[in-house]
Design a protein around this motif. Structure first.
Motif, PDB file in Angstrom:
ATOM      1  N   SER A   1       5.388  71.483  39.173  1.00 54.02           N
ATOM      2  CA  SER A   1       6.678  72.107  39.468  1.00 54.02           C
ATOM      3  C   SER A   1       7.541  71.062  40.138  1.00 54.02           C
ATOM      4  CB  SER A   1       6.514  73.324  40.382  1.00 54.02           C
ATOM      5  OG  SER A   1       5.748  74.327  39.753  1.00 54.02           O
ATOM      6  N   THR A   2       8.746  70.856  39.621  1.00 51.71           N
ATOM      7  CA  THR A   2       9.630  69.835  40.179  1.00 51.71           C
ATOM      8  C   THR A   2      10.772  70.474  40.956  1.00 51.71           C
ATOM      9  OG1 THR A   2      11.210  69.676  38.352  1.00 51.71           O
ATOM     10  CG2 THR A   2       9.150  68.437  38.131  1.00 51.71           C
ATOM     11  N   TYR A   3      11.274  69.713  41.924  1.00 47.33           N
ATOM     12  CA  TYR A   3      12.406  70.131  42.755  1.00 47.33           C
ATOM     13  C   TYR A   3      13.374  68.951  42.735  1.00 47.33           C
ATOM     14  CZ  TYR A   3       8.659  73.277  43.971  1.00 47.33           C
ATOM     15  OH  TYR A   3       7.612  74.169  43.880  1.00 47.33           O
ATOM     16  N   GLN A   4      14.334  68.993  41.799  1.00 49.76           N
ATOM     17  CA  GLN A   4      15.091  67.821  41.421  1.00 49.76           C
ATOM     18  C   GLN A   4      16.503  67.803  42.003  1.00 49.76           C
ATOM     19  OE1 GLN A   4      12.869  67.932  37.104  1.00 49.76           O
ATOM     20  NE2 GLN A   4      14.736  66.716  37.220  1.00 49.76           N
ATOM     21  N   ALA A   5      16.874  66.633  42.510  1.00 43.93           N
ATOM     22  CA  ALA A   5      18.173  66.432  43.140  1.00 43.93           C
ATOM     23  C   ALA A   5      19.302  66.489  42.110  1.00 43.93           C
ATOM     24  CB  ALA A   5      18.196  65.083  43.853  1.00 43.93           C
TER      25      ALA A   5
ATOM     26  N   THR B   1       1.576  71.788  31.780  1.00 46.67           N
ATOM     27  CA  THR B   1       2.626  72.802  31.842  1.00 46.67           C
ATOM     28  C   THR B   1       3.541  72.465  33.010  1.00 46.67           C
ATOM     29  OG1 THR B   1       3.096  75.179  31.876  1.00 46.67           O
ATOM     30  CG2 THR B   1       1.309  74.423  33.291  1.00 46.67           C
ATOM     31  N   ALA B   2       4.845  72.657  32.804  1.00 44.87           N
ATOM     32  CA  ALA B   2       5.832  72.232  33.802  1.00 44.87           C
ATOM     33  C   ALA B   2       6.879  73.307  34.027  1.00 44.87           C
ATOM     34  CB  ALA B   2       6.514  70.938  33.349  1.00 44.87           C
ATOM     35  N   THR B   3       7.346  73.395  35.261  1.00 39.37           N
ATOM     36  CA  THR B   3       8.518  74.182  35.626  1.00 39.37           C
ATOM     37  C   THR B   3       9.447  73.264  36.406  1.00 39.37           C
ATOM     38  OG1 THR B   3       7.225  76.229  35.795  1.00 39.37           O
ATOM     39  CG2 THR B   3       9.379  76.202  36.869  1.00 39.37           C
ATOM     40  N   THR B   4      10.666  73.076  35.912  1.00 42.69           N
ATOM     41  CA  THR B   4      11.590  72.147  36.566  1.00 42.69           C
ATOM     42  C   THR B   4      12.736  72.922  37.213  1.00 42.69           C
ATOM     43  OG1 THR B   4      12.781  71.790  34.482  1.00 42.69           O
ATOM     44  CG2 THR B   4      11.009  70.266  34.996  1.00 42.69           C
ATOM     45  N   VAL B   5      13.026  72.581  38.458  1.00 42.93           N
ATOM     46  CA  VAL B   5      13.981  73.332  39.271  1.00 42.93           C
ATOM     47  C   VAL B   5      15.005  72.367  39.860  1.00 42.93           C
ATOM     48  CG1 VAL B   5      14.254  74.894  41.235  1.00 42.93           C
ATOM     49  CG2 VAL B   5      12.151  74.971  39.854  1.00 42.93           C
ATOM     50  N   ARG B   6      16.280  72.737  39.775  1.00 43.89           N
ATOM     51  CA  ARG B   6      17.347  71.962  40.418  1.00 43.89           C
ATOM     52  C   ARG B   6      17.561  72.519  41.819  1.00 43.89           C
ATOM     53  NH1 ARG B   6      18.542  67.286  38.512  1.00 43.89           N
ATOM     54  NH2 ARG B   6      19.113  68.096  36.455  1.00 43.89           N
ATOM     55  N   VAL B   7      17.560  71.639  42.813  1.00 42.50           N
ATOM     56  CA  VAL B   7      17.672  72.064  44.209  1.00 42.50           C
ATOM     57  C   VAL B   7      18.876  71.393  44.862  1.00 42.50           C
ATOM     58  CG1 VAL B   7      15.205  72.539  44.424  1.00 42.50           C
ATOM     59  CG2 VAL B   7      16.067  70.242  44.971  1.00 42.50           C
TER      60      VAL B   7
END
Length: 340
Positions: A157-161, A234-240
Motif C-alpha cells: 500500500s503506497t502513500y504518495q506525495a 497486489t497493490a493499493t496506491t493512495v495520494r496523500v
C-alpha cells in the motif's frame, strides 16, 4: 567511472524532475563534456545553471540529438514516444523516465540496486526505461531479500506525495490547505476530490479489473525487473496531502525461512538502503526525512506473525530524487562506466 567525457542532453529540463537531473549530474560529478537542455517551445529562451554556467534551453525536436551520447528524458510519455527513437537513431542512448517504454520487451527496465546487469540490453532499441517511482523504492529494499530468500508474494500500500503529479498538484495542495484553514471552499482542479486534509485511493486511471494503472505498474514492473513472473503482487496506491516523499507499507512472503536479525543485517548492508528503525525511540522513516535524500529509508521491520515466512517493512523515499532523477542518473553512470 571511466575518464571519458560525454555529451549529455536533458529532455524536459525545465520540469521538476529535469531540474533535479541537472543538479544530480553536477552533484554526482557525472563526466559531462557538454550539456544540452531541451524542452517545449514555450521554454525556449530560458536559461538554467550547470557548474556555474548559464545554459540556454533549446526546443526539443527530432534533430536535437546529433553528437549526443546520453539523453535523460523526463518530458512525458508522448514526447518520449515521439523523440526517443530519433535520439537512438542518432546514436544517442536514451534513459527515459516516463512509462512509455517500460513494458517494451526490447527495452530494459532498471533499478541499479536490483538489476544493473539489465543495462546491457540498451542495444536493442537504444533506450533504457526508468521504473515508476513507487516501484523503484520498493525494489531497492526488496531486491536483497529476493536474492537471499526468494519473494513469493508482495502486498503493498503506497502513500504518495502530490509532487508525483507535478507542480500544479503541489500548488493545489498549498491553495486548498489555506482555503480549508480560512474556512473557505477549496477548488479542485488537478484531482477529482479535495487533497488537503484528505487521502485519495486513486492514482492514475481505473482499469477494467478494478485496479488503477498505477497499481498495475507496480505489479508488472516488479516482475520484469526481478525477472520472475511467478511472484504474487497486489497493490493499493493512495495520494496523500504530502508535498514530497512517497511512503509504502509492504508485506512480503518469502520462499525460504529467514531470521529477522539476518534480514536487518542484510538491509543494513544493501546499497541505497538506510535502515531507520528504533521504535522504542520513536525512530522510523518519514517523508520529511527522506526529502532531499537519495537513500531509501527502511524501518518498522518486523515478522508477520499471522503467517509463515512473512515480514512487514515501511519504506520511504524522495520520489523526485531516487524515484526519478537519481535513478536515471545512476543508470547513466553504469552506461558511462561499462558500455560507452
Amino acid at each position: 567511472m571511466s575518464g571519458k567525457l560525454l555529451n549529455v542532453a536533458v529532455a524536459g529540463a525545465t520540469g521538476a524532475v529535469g531540474n533535479e537531473m541537472i543538479r544530480g549530474l553536477e552533484s554526482r560529478n557525472f563526466p559531462v563534456k557538454s550539456l544540452k537542455l531541451l524542452a517545449s517551445s514555450r521554454s525556449v529562451g530560458r536559461t538554467l545553471s550547470f557548474r556555474g554556467q548559464d545554459i540556454a534551453v533549446e526546443e526539443l525536436t527530432a534533430d536535437s540529438f546529433t553528437g549526443v551520447d546520453i539523453a535523460l528524458f523526463s518530458a512525458g510519455g508522448g514526447p518520449s514516444l515521439a523523440f526517443a527513437p530519433h535520439a537512438a537513431a542518432a546514436g544517442c542512448v536514451v534513459v527515459d523516465n516516463s512509462s512509455a517504454w517500460r513494458m517494451d520487451p526490447d527495452v530494459p527496465l532498471v533499478v541499479p540496486e536490483a538489476n544493473p546487469e539489465a543495462v546491457a540490453g540498451y542495444v536493442g532499441k537504444g533506450i533504457i526505461a526508468n521504473p515508476n517511482c513507487s516501484t523503484i523504492q520498493m525494489l531497492v529494499a526488496l531486491a536483497p531479500i529476493h536474492r537471499t530468500y526468494g519473494l513469493k508474494r508482495i502486498v503493498v500500500s503506497t502513500y504518495q506525495a502530490v509532487s508525483g503529479t507535478g507542480k500544479k498538484a503541489i500548488d493545489e495542495l498549498s491553495v486548498q490547505t489555506q482555503a480549508v484553514l480560512d474556512r473557505a471552499d477549496p477548488v479542485c482542479g488537478v484531482y477529482p476530490h479535495r487533497i488537503a486534509f484528505n487521502c485519495l485511493p486513486h492514482i492514475d486511471v481505473f482499469l477494467e479489473n478494478g485496479y488503477t494503472k498505477e497499481e498495475m505498474k507496480m505489479v508488472n514492473e516488479t516482475r520484469k525487473i526481478l525477472g520472475d513472473a511467478t511472484i504474487g503482487i497486489t497493490a493499493t496506491t493512495v495520494r496523500v496531502p504530502v508535498f514530497y516523499g512517497h511512503s509504502e507499507a509492504v508485506n512480503v512472503e518469502t520462499r525460504m525461512p529467514f531470521d529477522m536479525k539476518d534480514v536487518r543485517n542484510l538491509l543494513r548492508a544493501a546499497p541505497g538502503v538506510r535502515v531507520v528503525d528504533d521504535p522504542a525511540g520513536n525512530v522510523y522513516p518519514m517523508a520529511i526525512d527522506a526529502t532531499g535524500q537519495d537513500d531509501t529509508l527502511v524501518g518498522r521491520i518486523r515478522r508477520d506473525e499471522s503467517m509463515e515466512n512473512a515480514m512487514n517493512l515501511w519504506i520511504v523515499a524522495d520520489n523526485i530524487r531516487k524515484g526519478a532523477a537519481t535513478n536515471t542518473i545512476q543508470i547513466a553512470e553504469i552506461l558511462a562506466e561499462k558500455y560507452l
